[in-house]
Scaffold this motif. Sequence first.
Motif, mmCIF file in Angstrom:
data_model
loop_
_atom_site.group_PDB
_atom_site.id
_atom_site.type_symbol
_atom_site.label_atom_id
_atom_site.label_comp_id
_atom_site.label_asym_id
_atom_site.label_seq_id
_atom_site.Cartn_x
_atom_site.Cartn_y
_atom_site.Cartn_z
ATOM 1 N N HIS A 158 32.340 52.867 35.436
ATOM 2 C CA HIS A 158 32.809 51.571 34.964
ATOM 3 C C HIS A 158 33.658 50.958 36.081
ATOM 4 C CE1 HIS A 158 31.815 53.366 31.040
ATOM 5 N NE2 HIS A 158 31.630 52.116 30.661
ATOM 6 N N HIS A 159 33.553 49.664 36.258
ATOM 7 C CA HIS A 159 34.338 49.005 37.304
ATOM 8 C C HIS A 159 34.670 47.586 36.866
ATOM 9 C CE1 HIS A 159 30.394 47.271 38.929
ATOM 10 N NE2 HIS A 159 29.979 48.321 38.257
ATOM 11 N N TYR A 160 35.750 47.035 37.454
ATOM 12 C CA TYR A 160 36.211 45.725 37.003
ATOM 13 C C TYR A 160 36.870 44.965 38.144
ATOM 14 C CZ TYR A 160 40.920 47.839 36.733
ATOM 15 O OH TYR A 160 42.118 48.456 37.025
ATOM 16 N N THR A 161 37.042 43.660 37.918
ATOM 17 C CA THR A 161 37.682 42.781 38.896
ATOM 18 C C THR A 161 38.519 41.741 38.172
ATOM 19 O OG1 THR A 161 37.278 41.352 40.825
ATOM 20 C CG2 THR A 161 35.767 41.123 38.980
ATOM 21 N N MET A 162 39.560 41.236 38.841
ATOM 22 C CA MET A 162 40.367 40.131 38.318
ATOM 23 C C MET A 162 39.788 38.807 38.784
ATOM 24 S SD MET A 162 44.248 41.408 39.091
ATOM 25 C CE MET A 162 44.920 42.903 38.372
ATOM 26 N N LEU A 163 39.765 37.822 37.892
ATOM 27 C CA LEU A 163 39.341 36.484 38.271
ATOM 28 C C LEU A 163 40.513 35.718 38.886
ATOM 29 C CD1 LEU A 163 37.129 35.421 35.227
ATOM 30 C CD2 LEU A 163 36.454 36.537 37.358
ATOM 31 N N THR A 164 40.221 34.916 39.905
ATOM 32 C CA THR A 164 41.249 34.083 40.541
ATOM 33 C C THR A 164 40.743 32.656 40.685
ATOM 34 O OG1 THR A 164 40.557 34.384 42.856
ATOM 35 C CG2 THR A 164 41.972 36.091 41.898
ATOM 36 N N MET A 165 41.698 31.735 40.787
ATOM 37 C CA MET A 165 41.326 30.337 41.017
ATOM 38 C C MET A 165 42.348 29.670 41.929
ATOM 39 S SD MET A 165 42.109 28.826 37.181
ATOM 40 C CE MET A 165 41.147 27.352 37.529
ATOM 41 N N ASN A 166 41.978 28.502 42.431
ATOM 42 C CA ASN A 166 42.820 27.779 43.378
ATOM 43 C C ASN A 166 44.135 27.343 42.732
ATOM 44 O OD1 ASN A 166 43.765 25.038 44.616
ATOM 45 N ND2 ASN A 166 42.512 25.983 46.195
ATOM 46 N N ALA A 167 45.248 27.528 43.472
ATOM 47 C CA ALA A 167 46.567 27.164 42.963
ATOM 48 C C ALA A 167 47.354 26.358 43.986
ATOM 49 C CB ALA A 167 47.333 28.424 42.574
ATOM 50 N N ASP A 168 46.671 25.589 44.831
ATOM 51 C CA ASP A 168 47.357 24.813 45.860
ATOM 52 C C ASP A 168 48.388 23.841 45.280
ATOM 53 O OD1 ASP A 168 46.058 26.040 47.920
ATOM 54 O OD2 ASP A 168 44.642 24.423 48.312
ATOM 55 N N GLY A 169 48.137 23.347 44.065
ATOM 56 C CA GLY A 169 49.055 22.392 43.461
ATOM 57 C C GLY A 169 50.094 23.017 42.551
ATOM 58 N N HIS A 170 50.131 24.334 42.468
ATOM 59 C CA HIS A 170 51.054 25.004 41.562
ATOM 60 C C HIS A 170 52.415 25.163 42.234
ATOM 61 C CE1 HIS A 170 52.658 28.226 38.937
ATOM 62 N NE2 HIS A 170 51.806 27.751 38.041
#
Length: 231
Positions: A158-170
């Motif tokens: 079993h294997h997994y990954t974290m999702l990420t998204m752009n945060a330039d405006g955070h």
Amino acid sequence: MCTRYISPDDYEIERAWHIGARTPERWVKEMHPLYKGPFLRRADVADYARELVVGQWGMIPPWSTSHIPESKPKKGEEKGKRLSTVNARTEGMEKSPTYKGAWTRGKRCIIPAASYDEPNWESGKNVWWRFRRADGAPWGLAGLWDTWTDLKTGEVWHHYTMLTMNADGHPLMSRMHKPDPKLPADQQDKRTVIPLEVHEFDRWLTCTVEEARAMLKVPPVDLFDAGPVEA
């Protein structure tokens, strides 16, 4: 990108997510790439909405001949180079050879984390910052999972990954990671993991791909208790 986090104990996960029986598999608290850690997925058994699974942090591409993530070898090469697959960019993941299978088949998971660390370079050198929830609860981070079978041994990983998204405006997450001096502030592609809230947990595990896409959002700044890691 998040490359280290603190995992809660099994009883803390059970208390927060009401998963019922614990898993006999163990894991270390301080998680790094390729370590085995816990994640929650939709259970096949009708009586339970969620189940706890222990798997490798780092997705294994379908073509890999080892559980170590690697790129497809070029012509004349025996092996590809080591890939970093602990984080999956939400932009274009449905076309990624590594992530598209899990995404399109709805293999979404929740990754419990007491905290996670990100590098801050505002001083000119790397200072690790730790991110906890301001309300004291554990994070439930959006992720993908899958299985990979070792053709030599028959062992199923079993294997997994974290999702990420752009945060330039955070206002907070845009301060993390080493900046590229050649790029303006709004084009750095600073990244953030994607926390899920309590009322979103079951929906994330069971909804359609289209509905899941709509749930991907940059976290509000008041969700965080963040600061430099104490030595």
